[in-house]
Design an enzyme around this catalytic site. Structure first.
Site, PDB file in Angstrom:
ATOM      1  CG  ASP A  90      41.738  35.482  99.721  1.00 39.06           C
ATOM      2  OD1 ASP A  90      42.665  34.917  99.122  1.00 39.06           O
ATOM      3  OD2 ASP A  90      41.054  34.931 100.598  1.00 39.06           O
ATOM      4  NE  ARG A 144      42.756  41.945 105.898  1.00 33.41           N
ATOM      5  CZ  ARG A 144      42.504  43.224 105.696  1.00 33.41           C
ATOM      6  NH1 ARG A 144      43.188  43.885 104.766  1.00 33.41           N
ATOM      7  NH2 ARG A 144      41.595  43.854 106.389  1.00 33.41           N
TER       8      ARG A 144
END
Length: 434
Positions: free
Chosen positions: A121, A97
């Site tokens: 995630d 990310r």
């Protein structure tokens, strides 16, 4: 794929030192692209998310020189302008990310860049609208290529502006701060994220020559400069790792001392665990969690059921909510825990229910925990994790449970916790990496 085999029910004891902050490391490493001078960063954690960002920087042409454990020199003097179009870059970019924070520095250096969707995630919708809306106010245009599943971003020049953020996004604030630091004129960001790692990014940029005021508040004012120089920066200890160790000590009824803790900086973390009944003893820059045979969840001041929820800093970090749940499972009392930000983050509690935890997932955002303390012990089971914080929570549950547990998909834990099995085994745990 590696897995952990955990033999639970053993109290731990000893001293542990937290590693450097993952979230800060990803931000400040991306910021090294803003200058052609050498930037030295100390206390970088040895985790897979960091490795992924380092690989992206290397592909871009950044020279990275290791200086010792956790210390590296970064030099972005000679970059490859077309590497973002390659398949190897796209694959690496999609792993983490934090790769989204390359966007602003690449626009500063190249004026045009193509980036795919970032990874990370799988905990629900994680939009990038805060990044795009803020950068658009600075003069960036975006176009989504459906066939390539990538955004094309370009700008002729970056110009300061008043930016009303749709939400105080941490990574969104980081991207806008980096772009605004080299834009023409003044930029005001409101409401800006003010988490410790955002503050650290701002302090590093100031050391490089940026002009930023309001650091630590939700209003940042940035006067753009034409040039940034090199600097030396040291990353803070990871407050989420510290929180994980507190939850571990409580759930396993252990005695732990955590060293190198910036006590005053992480106050909301201590507040969270004290509400759950955990005794924390502060001593200069260390935190001691004494043995507690039992602990009791506090009640509201009017005697009602305690409700705990995440919030933007200085509220309780969203990444601590999973740890709070397993801590509450081993406490006495009732609590409603509200995870507001992501609608898929709490689904891991199914594993805790299978282990014997007394809790109800009310909806995707709320869980009611009935803490039974010593009256009931969790039992070992097989489980798997889809994100970093759920992974460490399941590991804590396994260490506190009776019997043996197997945790699959542990690369998620390795993304955020350096050599966690070895470090906990040194405290008396029994974790096998298989």
């Amino acid at each position: 794929m590696h897995k952990f085999i955990v033999h639970g029910g053993r109290p731990l004891s000893g001293t542990i030192k937290p590693k450097g902050s993952k979230n800060e490391a990803l931000q400040v490493m991306c910021a090294t692209l803003l200058t052609e001078a050498i930037v030295t960063i100390n206390n970088i954690p040895d985790i897979t998310d960091v490795h992924s960002v380092m690989q992206l920087l290397t592909l871009l042409g950044v020279q990275i020189v290791p200086l010792g454990k956790g210390s590296y020199q970064f030099c972005a003097a000679h970059l490859h302008t077309d590497v973002t179009l390659t398949e190897i870059f796209r694959q690496e970019y999609a792993k983490v990310r934090g790769s989204i924070m390359l966007l602003a520095p690449l626009l500063v250096r190249f004026k045009s860049v193509s980036v795919p969707k970032p990874g990370g995630d799988r905990i629900g919708r994680r939009g990038v609208h805060a990044h795009f809306e803020g950068l658009e106010r600075l003069g960036v245009t975006f176009c989504y290529n459906v066939d390539e599943e990538a955004w094309k971003a370009k700008c002729t020049t970056l110009s300061g502006s008043y930016i009303l953020m749709p939400e105080p996004s941490v990574t969104g604030t980081a991207n806008i701060v980096m772009a605004a630091s080299m834009a023409k004129g003044k930029t005001i960001i409101y409401p800006a994220a003010c988490e410790p790692h955002v503050q650290q990014l701002c302090h590093m940029l100031v050391a490089m020559g940026a002009t930023i005021t309001g650091i630590g508040s939700n209003i940042l004012t940035i006067e753009g400069v034409a040039h940034l120089s090199g600097t030396v920066h040291t990353i803070l200890p990871d407050m989420l790792e510290i929180g994980s160790f507190i939850g571990l000590a409580a759930a396993t009824k252990s005695t732990l001392t955590i060293t190198d803790v910036p006590i005053n900086l992480f106050t909301p973390v201590w507040s969270c665990f004290r509400k759950l009944g955990i005794r924390l003893e502060e001593d200069d820059n260390s935190l001691h969690i004494p043995f507690q045979p039992s602990y009791h969840i506090q009640k509201e001041i009017d005697g009602n059921l305690l409700s705990l929820s995440d919030a933007v800093w200085p509220g309780i970090p969203a990444d601590l909510i999973s740890i709070a749940i397993i801590t509450a499972v081993h406490a006495h009392g009732h609590i409603l825990i509200h995870q507001k930000m992501f609608e898929s983050r709490l689904f891991f509690v199914d594993h805790l229910i299978e282990m014997g935890a007394r809790l109800i997932l009310c909806d995707p955002h709320r869980v009611h925990v009935v803490g039974l303390g010593n009256a009931y012990r969790l039992r070992g089971t097989r489980m798997s994790s889809n994100d970093i914080r759920a992974g460490i929570t399941l590991l804590i549950a396994a260490l506190a449970a009776e019997g043996t547990s197997t945790i699959a998909n542990i690369h998620q834990i390795d993304r955020g916790y350096e050599q966690i099995d070895q470090r906990l085994n040194a405290l008396g745990a029994s974790i096998e990496r298989a």
